[in-house]
Scaffold this motif. Structure first.
Motif, PDB file in Angstrom:
ATOM      1  N   SER A 176       0.829  -1.203   0.000  1.00  0.00           N
ATOM      2  CA  SER A 176       0.000   0.000   0.000  1.00  0.00           C
ATOM      3  C   SER A 176       0.867   1.259   0.000  1.00  0.00           C
ATOM      4  O   SER A 176       0.568   2.226  -0.707  1.00  0.00           O
ATOM      5  CB  SER A 176      -0.929   0.014   1.214  1.00  0.00           C
ATOM      6  N   LEU A 177       1.939   1.261   0.783  1.00  0.00           N
ATOM      7  CA  LEU A 177       2.836   2.412   0.822  1.00  0.00           C
ATOM      8  C   LEU A 177       3.444   2.660  -0.555  1.00  0.00           C
ATOM      9  O   LEU A 177       3.524   3.810  -1.016  1.00  0.00           O
ATOM     10  CB  LEU A 177       3.932   2.206   1.872  1.00  0.00           C
ATOM     11  N   LEU A 178       3.869   1.613  -1.237  1.00  0.00           N
ATOM     12  CA  LEU A 178       4.422   1.782  -2.583  1.00  0.00           C
ATOM     13  C   LEU A 178       3.395   2.387  -3.535  1.00  0.00           C
ATOM     14  O   LEU A 178       3.701   3.324  -4.281  1.00  0.00           O
ATOM     15  CB  LEU A 178       4.903   0.441  -3.132  1.00  0.00           C
ATOM     16  N   LEU A 179       2.200   1.852  -3.523  1.00  0.00           N
ATOM     17  CA  LEU A 179       1.163   2.342  -4.436  1.00  0.00           C
ATOM     18  C   LEU A 179       0.774   3.790  -4.128  1.00  0.00           C
ATOM     19  O   LEU A 179       0.575   4.588  -5.044  1.00  0.00           O
ATOM     20  CB  LEU A 179      -0.059   1.431  -4.373  1.00  0.00           C
TER      21      LEU A 179
ATOM     22  N   GLU B  64      -1.819   8.908  -9.112  1.00  0.00           N
ATOM     23  CA  GLU B  64      -3.050   8.843  -8.323  1.00  0.00           C
ATOM     24  C   GLU B  64      -3.919   7.639  -8.680  1.00  0.00           C
ATOM     25  O   GLU B  64      -4.666   7.133  -7.833  1.00  0.00           O
ATOM     26  CB  GLU B  64      -3.852  10.144  -8.438  1.00  0.00           C
ATOM     27  N   LEU B  65      -3.822   7.146  -9.904  1.00  0.00           N
ATOM     28  CA  LEU B  65      -4.592   5.959 -10.272  1.00  0.00           C
ATOM     29  C   LEU B  65      -4.013   4.708  -9.613  1.00  0.00           C
ATOM     30  O   LEU B  65      -4.759   3.843  -9.158  1.00  0.00           O
ATOM     31  CB  LEU B  65      -4.629   5.796 -11.797  1.00  0.00           C
ATOM     32  N   PHE B  66      -2.693   4.613  -9.547  1.00  0.00           N
ATOM     33  CA  PHE B  66      -2.075   3.502  -8.842  1.00  0.00           C
ATOM     34  C   PHE B  66      -2.407   3.580  -7.352  1.00  0.00           C
ATOM     35  O   PHE B  66      -2.673   2.561  -6.718  1.00  0.00           O
ATOM     36  CB  PHE B  66      -0.560   3.496  -9.028  1.00  0.00           C
ATOM     37  N   ALA B  67      -2.372   4.787  -6.803  1.00  0.00           N
ATOM     38  CA  ALA B  67      -2.681   4.969  -5.377  1.00  0.00           C
ATOM     39  C   ALA B  67      -4.085   4.456  -5.066  1.00  0.00           C
ATOM     40  O   ALA B  67      -4.318   3.863  -4.008  1.00  0.00           O
ATOM     41  CB  ALA B  67      -2.539   6.436  -4.986  1.00  0.00           C
ATOM     42  N   ALA B  68      -5.004   4.662  -5.986  1.00  0.00           N
ATOM     43  CA  ALA B  68      -6.386   4.223  -5.781  1.00  0.00           C
ATOM     44  C   ALA B  68      -6.502   2.699  -5.737  1.00  0.00           C
ATOM     45  O   ALA B  68      -7.511   2.176  -5.261  1.00  0.00           O
ATOM     46  CB  ALA B  68      -7.282   4.785  -6.887  1.00  0.00           C
ATOM     47  N   LEU B  69      -5.484   1.998  -6.203  1.00  0.00           N
ATOM     48  CA  LEU B  69      -5.511   0.532  -6.209  1.00  0.00           C
ATOM     49  C   LEU B  69      -5.013  -0.082  -4.907  1.00  0.00           C
ATOM     50  O   LEU B  69      -5.065  -1.307  -4.746  1.00  0.00           O
ATOM     51  CB  LEU B  69      -4.671   0.001  -7.376  1.00  0.00           C
ATOM     52  N   ALA B  70      -4.539   0.724  -3.977  1.00  0.00           N
ATOM     53  CA  ALA B  70      -3.966   0.193  -2.735  1.00  0.00           C
ATOM     54  C   ALA B  70      -4.961  -0.695  -1.985  1.00  0.00           C
ATOM     55  O   ALA B  70      -4.588  -1.778  -1.504  1.00  0.00           O
ATOM     56  CB  ALA B  70      -3.467   1.325  -1.843  1.00  0.00           C
ATOM     57  N   ASP B  71      -6.199  -0.269  -1.876  1.00  0.00           N
ATOM     58  CA  ASP B  71      -7.189  -1.080  -1.160  1.00  0.00           C
ATOM     59  C   ASP B  71      -7.474  -2.393  -1.890  1.00  0.00           C
ATOM     60  O   ASP B  71      -7.695  -3.431  -1.258  1.00  0.00           O
ATOM     61  CB  ASP B  71      -8.477  -0.297  -0.939  1.00  0.00           C
ATOM     62  N   LEU B  72      -7.458  -2.348  -3.223  1.00  0.00           N
ATOM     63  CA  LEU B  72      -7.682  -3.575  -3.992  1.00  0.00           C
ATOM     64  C   LEU B  72      -6.538  -4.563  -3.797  1.00  0.00           C
ATOM     65  O   LEU B  72      -6.770  -5.766  -3.673  1.00  0.00           O
ATOM     66  CB  LEU B  72      -7.840  -3.259  -5.478  1.00  0.00           C
ATOM     67  N   VAL B  73      -5.318  -4.061  -3.754  1.00  0.00           N
ATOM     68  CA  VAL B  73      -4.179  -4.951  -3.529  1.00  0.00           C
ATOM     69  C   VAL B  73      -4.271  -5.577  -2.141  1.00  0.00           C
ATOM     70  O   VAL B  73      -3.996  -6.759  -1.969  1.00  0.00           O
ATOM     71  CB  VAL B  73      -2.843  -4.207  -3.746  1.00  0.00           C
TER      72      VAL B  73
END
Length: 159
Positions: A73-76, A82-91
């Protein structure tokens, strides 16, 4: 829609699809974090990787999973996209689902632990290429685990 599928009989297929997304995005997020995150943010990965090793080697999978989620999550969230950041919860959901579906080894492989440490070190040094390559190595184990346990309905349908 994703949340609904994760709580349905299609959960395994959804985890598989999200893992494919993860394989495409996470090397770029490691590269971006190494390139653009502050040294303070980059340094946070080092103790997370250390705790992953400690808990992984001790077989404390619940604690290991929490550190693993925090690491990715920290990496994302720190990569500058910002689109990658939005994927943190999915990961996080993928990592949790992989554990719940029994697709995580009883004890993390030494290569996976070393790989996370290599990602953390490359990111901390501000080495984008090294971070990308190290994350690709981490995800190779994920890819292999899913290739071995690919859902039956996906095996019968050509891609």
């Amino acid at each position: 829609l994703i949340d609904w599928r994760l709580h349905s009989t299609n959960r395994e297929a959804q985890i598989y699809s999200l893992t494919q997304l993860r394989l495409a995005v996470e090397p770029a997020s490691a590269e971006g974090t190494a390139r653009s995150a502050s040294v303070h943010t980059r340094a946070k990965l080092l103790p997370l990787a250390s705790e992953m090793r400690r808990t992984g080697e001790a077989g404390l999978l619940t604690e290991f999973l929490a550190y693993d989620i925090e690491f990715h999550s920290l990496l994302l969230r720190s990569c500058g996209n910002e689109l990658f950041a939005a994927l943190a919860d999915l990961v996080a959901v993928v990592l949790q689902g992989r554990t719940e579906l029994g697709l995580m080894p009883a004890q993390p492989k030494p290569e996976a632990l070393a790989g996370h440490e290599a990602v953390a070190e490359a990111v901390f040094r501000g080495d984008p290429d090294g971070a990308r390559i190290a994350m690709e190595g981490v995800l190779q184990e994920v890819h292999e685990a899913f290739s071995e346990a690919e859902p039956e309905h996906l095996k019968s349908n050509p891609r």
